[in-house]
Write an enzyme that holds these catalytic residues in place. Structure first.
Site, PDB file in Angstrom:
ATOM      1  N   SER A  50      -6.867   1.373  24.548  1.00  0.00           N
ATOM      2  CA  SER A  50      -7.209   0.049  24.023  1.00  0.00           C
ATOM      3  C   SER A  50      -6.484  -1.099  24.703  1.00  0.00           C
ATOM      4  O   SER A  50      -6.471  -2.226  24.202  1.00  0.00           O
ATOM      5  CB  SER A  50      -7.040  -0.015  22.512  1.00  0.00           C
ATOM      6  OG  SER A  50      -5.867   0.557  22.127  1.00  0.00           O
ATOM      7  N   THR A 153      -3.597  -2.322  20.691  1.00  0.00           N
ATOM      8  CA  THR A 153      -3.204  -3.504  21.477  1.00  0.00           C
ATOM      9  C   THR A 153      -1.696  -3.584  21.616  1.00  0.00           C
ATOM     10  O   THR A 153      -0.980  -3.269  20.675  1.00  0.00           O
ATOM     11  CB  THR A 153      -3.666  -4.761  20.707  1.00  0.00           C
ATOM     12  OG1 THR A 153      -5.073  -4.758  20.691  1.00  0.00           O
ATOM     13  CG2 THR A 153      -3.153  -6.034  21.324  1.00  0.00           C
ATOM     14  N   THR A 171      -5.171  -6.590  25.586  1.00  0.00           N
ATOM     15  CA  THR A 171      -6.009  -5.583  24.926  1.00  0.00           C
ATOM     16  C   THR A 171      -7.363  -5.434  25.618  1.00  0.00           C
ATOM     17  O   THR A 171      -7.833  -6.367  26.276  1.00  0.00           O
ATOM     18  CB  THR A 171      -6.246  -5.986  23.454  1.00  0.00           C
ATOM     19  OG1 THR A 171      -6.879  -4.910  22.763  1.00  0.00           O
ATOM     20  CG2 THR A 171      -7.112  -7.227  23.322  1.00  0.00           C
ATOM     21  N   ARG A 181     -17.909 -10.057  22.658  1.00  0.00           N
ATOM     22  CA  ARG A 181     -16.991 -10.198  21.520  1.00  0.00           C
ATOM     23  C   ARG A 181     -15.567 -10.484  22.015  1.00  0.00           C
ATOM     24  O   ARG A 181     -15.077  -9.875  22.945  1.00  0.00           O
ATOM     25  CB  ARG A 181     -17.012  -8.915  20.691  1.00  0.00           C
ATOM     26  CG  ARG A 181     -16.088  -8.917  19.460  1.00  0.00           C
ATOM     27  CD  ARG A 181     -14.713  -8.359  19.749  1.00  0.00           C
ATOM     28  NE  ARG A 181     -13.917  -8.160  18.533  1.00  0.00           N
ATOM     29  CZ  ARG A 181     -12.643  -7.816  18.543  1.00  0.00           C
ATOM     30  NH1 ARG A 181     -12.004  -7.621  19.675  1.00  0.00           N
ATOM     31  NH2 ARG A 181     -11.985  -7.658  17.416  1.00  0.00           N
ATOM     32  N   VAL A 182     -14.931 -11.438  21.365  1.00  0.00           N
ATOM     33  CA  VAL A 182     -13.544 -11.781  21.664  1.00  0.00           C
ATOM     34  C   VAL A 182     -12.734 -11.564  20.394  1.00  0.00           C
ATOM     35  O   VAL A 182     -13.168 -11.938  19.302  1.00  0.00           O
ATOM     36  CB  VAL A 182     -13.444 -13.245  22.138  1.00  0.00           C
ATOM     37  CG1 VAL A 182     -11.994 -13.680  22.260  1.00  0.00           C
ATOM     38  CG2 VAL A 182     -14.168 -13.418  23.480  1.00  0.00           C
ATOM     39  N   GLY A 183     -11.569 -10.960  20.541  1.00  0.00           N
ATOM     40  CA  GLY A 183     -10.721 -10.681  19.378  1.00  0.00           C
ATOM     41  C   GLY A 183      -9.652 -11.736  19.182  1.00  0.00           C
ATOM     42  O   GLY A 183      -9.755 -12.873  19.657  1.00  0.00           O
ATOM     43  N   ASP A 184      -8.631 -11.367  18.462  1.00  0.00           N
ATOM     44  CA  ASP A 184      -7.529 -12.290  18.162  1.00  0.00           C
ATOM     45  C   ASP A 184      -6.558 -12.443  19.323  1.00  0.00           C
ATOM     46  O   ASP A 184      -5.873 -13.463  19.438  1.00  0.00           O
ATOM     47  CB  ASP A 184      -6.746 -11.787  16.939  1.00  0.00           C
ATOM     48  CG  ASP A 184      -6.173 -10.396  17.173  1.00  0.00           C
ATOM     49  OD1 ASP A 184      -6.948  -9.501  17.570  1.00  0.00           O
ATOM     50  OD2 ASP A 184      -4.953 -10.212  16.999  1.00  0.00           O
ATOM     51  N   THR A 204      -1.686  -7.054  15.761  1.00  0.00           N
ATOM     52  CA  THR A 204      -2.548  -5.983  16.261  1.00  0.00           C
ATOM     53  C   THR A 204      -3.473  -5.549  15.131  1.00  0.00           C
ATOM     54  O   THR A 204      -3.181  -5.801  13.970  1.00  0.00           O
ATOM     55  CB  THR A 204      -1.717  -4.786  16.772  1.00  0.00           C
ATOM     56  OG1 THR A 204      -2.601  -3.753  17.231  1.00  0.00           O
ATOM     57  CG2 THR A 204      -0.828  -4.215  15.681  1.00  0.00           C
ATOM     58  N   GLY A 205      -4.562  -4.926  15.493  1.00  0.00           N
ATOM     59  CA  GLY A 205      -5.494  -4.470  14.463  1.00  0.00           C
ATOM     60  C   GLY A 205      -6.833  -5.170  14.578  1.00  0.00           C
ATOM     61  O   GLY A 205      -7.162  -5.722  15.627  1.00  0.00           O
ATOM     62  N   GLY A 207      -9.228  -7.657  14.950  1.00  0.00           N
ATOM     63  CA  GLY A 207      -9.062  -9.052  15.337  1.00  0.00           C
ATOM     64  C   GLY A 207      -9.745 -10.044  14.409  1.00  0.00           C
ATOM     65  O   GLY A 207      -9.196 -11.109  14.109  1.00  0.00           O
TER      66      GLY A 207
HETATM   67  C1  SD4 Z   1      -8.774  -6.939  18.833  1.00  0.00           C
HETATM   68  N1  SD4 Z   1      -6.518  -6.966  17.984  1.00  0.00           N
HETATM   69  O1  SD4 Z   1      -9.365  -7.168  19.874  1.00  0.00           O
HETATM   70  C2  SD4 Z   1      -7.413  -6.321  18.905  1.00  0.00           C
HETATM   71  C3  SD4 Z   1      -7.602  -4.906  18.581  1.00  0.00           C
HETATM   72  C4  SD4 Z   1      -6.441  -4.076  18.691  1.00  0.00           C
HETATM   73  O2  SD4 Z   1      -6.106  -2.219  19.977  1.00  0.00           O
HETATM   74  O3  SD4 Z   1      -5.381  -4.274  18.130  1.00  0.00           O
HETATM   75  N2  SD4 Z   1      -6.789  -3.094  19.489  1.00  0.00           N
HETATM   76  O4  SD4 Z   1      -9.265  -7.148  17.722  1.00  0.00           O
END
Ligand code: SD4
Length: 292
Positions: A50, A153, A171, A181-184, A204-205, A207
């Site tokens: 990841s 992440t 990440t 898609r874009v995460g946090d 992390t987690g 997003g």
């Molecule tokens: C996301 N926070 O893109 C990241 C995901 C994550 O390992 O922690 N992935 O949402």
């Protein structure tokens, strides 16, 4: 307890990343290079699915990466939805240092990487990612799964001996996400926030759940108002749970925080969030507290 210098990183892979960051910090005293080079170790780790180009791809089978870097003086840079770049964290640093902007996305970020002399990697999935993608394609269901490798992440926050702070986050995002898609992680204030007046936080987690509460900025603001890093992380999780109630059983999210005095905290929605902490006494893997 207070530690200075202090480096915190998410998950088990935070251990080797911390080791590298510590080495760079001791050799150069440069906190930004420390947090950059620390997470570059993870970007190259073929076992990590990841982070980096070896990570699990999106639904179309394409790995797309997000990263951000920030200094306590407010300087920051990030890249989102970028392809073919081995070290998105270094590209984020270039955005911070070489452009008047904070964030570059997609093809524009890739063009900037080329202009900056970054090599373009071929878009071939790593063997593990290919295998996972072929399996996923059988049912093609999108469902976030807690605490497996699609929530790994790396976020790193660091306090230097001089009391200055910096952080980094990188990440490949959620496995089998929608294309685009874009995460946090590349969003300043969501996946990462650093302020020399107060402290630093990273996330992390899932997003989407973190963006919804401006997680890292929230934690820094709570510390500004007097909460300890631990209290701030717990309040952010409480807020996240409240805003994501209907899906909360399927959501993992974890936060790390440091304040400028060298106190730290960690907290997650679910059991299983580990983090690495490096201070003068050494590097250790710890278990974060959790809500459920
Ligand atoms: C996301 N926070 O893109 C990241 C995901 C994550 O390992 O922690 N992935 O949402």
């Amino acid at each position: 307890e207070k530690f200075k210098p202090l480096i915190l990183s998410t998950w088990d892979h935070g251990m080797p990343a911390n080791d590298k960051a510590w080495e760079v910090l001791m050799e150069t005293g440069d906190l930004v290079s420390a947090v950059e080079e620390g997470v570059m170790v993870t970007e190259l780790d073929m076992d990590n699915l990841s982070v980096g180009l070896q990570g699990l791809p999106d639904r179309e089978g394409i790995p797309t990466l997000d990263a951000s870097i920030m200094k306590g003086d407010g300087s920051c840079g990030s890249v989102a939805f970028v392809r073919q770049v081995r070290h998105p964290i270094s590209l984020a640093r270039k955005v911070m240092e070489e452009t008047p902007h904070v964030m570059l996305a997609g093809e524009g970020a890739r063009q900037f990487a080329i202009a900056q002399g970054f090599p373009m990697e071929e878009e071939v999935l790593s063997p593990k990612a290919e295998e996972a993608y072929q399996k996923w394609k059988v049912e093609s269901k999108y469902k976030p799964i807690i605490n497996i490798e699609n929530h790994d992440t790396i976020g790193m926050i660091a306090l230097g001996a001089d009391g200055k702070l910096a952080g980094s986050c990188t990440t490949s995002g959620l496995a089998f996400k929608m294309h685009g898609r874009v995460g946090d992680s590349p969003i300043i204030g969501a996946g990462l926030y650093v302020d020399d007046e107060v402290g630093a936080a990273t996330a992390t987690g899932l997003g989407e759940s973190i963006i919804r509460i401006c997680g890292s900025f929230l934690i820094v603001e709570l510390m500004r108002q007097g909460r300890t890093p631990q209290e701030a992380c717990e309040e952010a999780v409480r807020r996240l749970v409240a805003k994501n109630e209907k899906d909360i059983k399927d959501i993992q999210a974890g936060f790390l925080a440091i304040n400028k005095d060298g106190e730290y905290g960690a907290y997650a929605v679910q059991k299983g969030f580990t983090y690495a902490m490096h201070h003068t006494g050494g590097n250790a893997l710890l278990n974060a507290g959790y809500k459920f």
